[in-house]
Design an enzyme around this catalytic site. Structure first.
Site, PDB file in Angstrom:
ATOM      1  N   TYR A   9     -67.840 -11.215   6.104  1.00 47.81           N
ATOM      2  CA  TYR A   9     -68.750 -12.362   5.996  1.00 47.81           C
ATOM      3  C   TYR A   9     -69.587 -12.601   7.240  1.00 47.81           C
ATOM      4  CZ  TYR A   9     -65.390 -12.509   2.358  1.00 47.81           C
ATOM      5  OH  TYR A   9     -64.600 -12.113   1.327  1.00 47.81           O
ATOM      6  N   ASP A  46     -58.954  -4.654   4.282  1.00 50.16           N
ATOM      7  CA  ASP A  46     -59.567  -5.982   4.368  1.00 50.16           C
ATOM      8  C   ASP A  46     -58.669  -6.875   5.227  1.00 50.16           C
ATOM      9  OD1 ASP A  46     -61.605  -7.883   2.565  1.00 50.16           O
ATOM     10  OD2 ASP A  46     -59.785  -8.926   3.199  1.00 50.16           O
ATOM     11  N   ASP A  88     -63.795  -7.752   7.121  1.00 47.47           N
ATOM     12  CA  ASP A  88     -63.620  -9.076   7.727  1.00 47.47           C
ATOM     13  C   ASP A  88     -62.596  -9.080   8.870  1.00 47.47           C
ATOM     14  OD1 ASP A  88     -61.865  -8.589   5.653  1.00 47.47           O
ATOM     15  OD2 ASP A  88     -62.284 -10.444   4.561  1.00 47.47           O
ATOM     16  N   HIS A 103     -57.632  -9.758   4.639  1.00 53.89           N
ATOM     17  CA  HIS A 103     -56.674 -10.549   3.845  1.00 53.89           C
ATOM     18  C   HIS A 103     -55.722  -9.644   3.056  1.00 53.89           C
ATOM     19  CE1 HIS A 103     -60.308 -13.089   4.374  1.00 53.89           C
ATOM     20  NE2 HIS A 103     -59.413 -14.040   4.576  1.00 53.89           N
ATOM     21  N   GLU A 106     -61.243 -22.379  -4.265  1.00 53.16           N
ATOM     22  CA  GLU A 106     -62.560 -22.139  -3.635  1.00 53.16           C
ATOM     23  C   GLU A 106     -63.457 -21.309  -4.541  1.00 53.16           C
ATOM     24  OE1 GLU A 106     -60.871 -18.945  -3.849  1.00 53.16           O
ATOM     25  OE2 GLU A 106     -59.933 -19.606  -2.006  1.00 53.16           O
ATOM     26  N   HIS A 150     -57.889  -9.772  -4.638  1.00 50.76           N
ATOM     27  CA  HIS A 150     -57.012 -10.947  -4.850  1.00 50.76           C
ATOM     28  C   HIS A 150     -56.761 -11.221  -6.334  1.00 50.76           C
ATOM     29  CE1 HIS A 150     -57.106 -11.825  -0.644  1.00 50.76           C
ATOM     30  NE2 HIS A 150     -58.390 -12.071  -0.620  1.00 50.76           N
TER      31      HIS A 150
HETATM   32  C1  6XA Z   1     -60.941 -18.687   1.213  1.00 51.96           C
HETATM   33  C2  6XA Z   1     -60.489 -17.341   1.648  1.00 51.96           C
HETATM   34  C3  6XA Z   1     -60.845 -16.302   0.681  1.00 51.96           C
HETATM   35  C4  6XA Z   1     -60.723 -14.953   1.316  1.00 51.96           C
HETATM   36  C5  6XA Z   1     -61.502 -13.929   0.589  1.00 51.96           C
HETATM   37  C6  6XA Z   1     -61.460 -12.584   1.193  1.00 51.96           C
HETATM   38  N1  6XA Z   1     -59.913 -19.456   0.664  1.00 51.96           N
HETATM   39  N2  6XA Z   1     -60.574 -11.741   0.756  1.00 51.96           N
HETATM   40  O1  6XA Z   1     -62.213 -12.189   2.045  1.00 51.96           O
HETATM   41  O2  6XA Z   1     -60.477 -10.499   1.160  1.00 51.96           O
HETATM   42 ZN    ZN Z   2     -60.951 -10.567   3.049  1.00 52.98          ZN
END
Ligand code: 6XA
Ligand code: ZN
Length: 343
Positions: free
Chosen positions: A324, A196, A285, A198, A118, A160
């Site tokens: 987001y 976060d 998020d 994720h 992505e 990430h």
């Molecule tokens: C889309 C998801 C990416 C997550 C990005 C994010 N494949 N990371 O917010 O903290």
């Molecule tokens: Zn995230």
């Protein structure tokens, strides 16, 4: 507290993100930052200042030199090879095949250094990633020089990005470099708290075998959400790092109660362990209306979370990560910072 911010984040704005089988406007877009800036000003949190120039030495010390060289020229190499659009990985390293030789061809290099397609690289991505890192480094210096806390309004985000791969909207791991700079400045033990939604799989990767940086992350269960292959509770570190990685994954619909309990557990572990400095990967998020996430935190919860973090009493650098639900990103982010200052 002061905020470090660079307009150069705008240099990174890919035309599209591959999401749900379609090319959509990237969720991770420049306007996110406008909302945070507006809220910082509205709440008069503190001065907003431009960072010093990026210092690549601490970045080179921590991350793979081949990866950094790749990022710097990827877009030009892509164009030179006659490719029309932005840099997008068509594939990724495979199981049980060879990863010990780096492809010569730019398509292959992109597949080698990317872990999530992505994320596109544009002509401005490298400069934006460096400006994001510059904000993080200036925030670290501010705290190393005696400020209680500083906020790095980083964009693109970083958590990430691994030792040698980009993806998940991240290119250079800002929080990891900040933690390492604290170590270089003499901190014996540094903790990174990642709130976060994720898993901070990149940060985890960088310090997994490291006994003097603790990494603690609360996030969506990797069985249910990106990044699907890291962030499970049984990943606790290896070798000298055994016990210094903490993962608390939760499933869809998780509200603030259990989330806050996990946060308190991490705060206690970090304090007992004797961290001398704290880096917070500040993504918002986990908010209930975030379009790509599934927790149910509400805006006042971020204020409360900030207070809990503030009560740790540690010198703290906040690095912006995800979030987001555009119009609430500012409120939720600044709530964490105000809660921290209130504590
Ligand atoms: C889309 C998801 C990416 C997550 C990005 C994010 N494949 N990371 O917010 O903290
Ligand atoms: Zn995230």
């Amino acid at each position: 507290m002061r905020t470090f911010f660079s307009e150069d984040h705008r240099l990174h704005f890919p035309q599209a993100e591959l999401s749900g089988g379609e090319f959509v406007t990237p969720y991770e877009r420049p306007s996110r930052i406008e909302y945070v800036l507006a809220r910082l000003k509205e709440r008069r949190l503190g001065e907003i200042v431009a960072p010093d120039a990026v210092d690549m030495e601490p970045v080179r010390k921590l991350l793979d030199p081949g990866f950094l060289a790749f990022l710097e020229t990827a877009y030009d190499d892509w164009k030179a090879a006659g490719q029309g659009g932005e840099v997008i990985a068509a594939g990724m390293p495979t199981r049980r095949q060879r990863h010990d030789r780096i492809p010569r061809n730019i398509d292959g290099k992109v597949e080698y250094y990317c872990h999530a397609s992505e994320t596109a690289i544009t002509g401005g991505t490298w400069r934006a990633a460096q400006a994001s890192m510059a904000c993080a480094q200036s925030a670290q210096r501010e705290v190393a020089n005696g400020a209680r806390a500083a906020f790095a309004l980083c964009r693109p985000p970083g958590h990430h990005a691994t030792y040698d791969q980009y993806g998940g909207y991240c290119f250079l791991n800002n929080a990891a470099v900040v933690a390492d700079m604290f170590r270089t400045n003499g901190a014996g033990r540094v903790a990174i708290l990642d709130i976060d939604f994720h898993s901070g799989n990149g940060t985890q990767d960088i310090f997994y075998r490291c006994g003097d940086v603790m990494f603690a992350s609360i996030h969506g269960d990797p069985l249910d959400t990106y990044p699907y292959f890291a962030g499970f509770a049984d990943e606790t570190g290896e070798g000298e790092g055994e016990g210094t990685t903490i993962n608390v994954p939760f499933g869809p619909g998780t509200p603030y109660g259990p989330w806050a309990e996990a946060l308190d557990g991490m705060i206690a572990r970090i304090k007992d362990w004797g961290a001398e400095a704290l880096v917070v990967s500040l993504g918002v998020d986990a908010y209930k209306d975030d379009p790509i996430s599934f927790f149910k935190l509400d805006s006042p919860d971020f204020l409360d979370a900030g207070r809990r973090i503030g009560r740790m009493g540690l010198p703290t650098v906040f690095c912006m990560e995800g979030g987001y639900a555009i119009e609430q990103v500012g409120i939720n982010t600044v709530n964490v910072l105000e809660g921290f200052e209130d504590a």
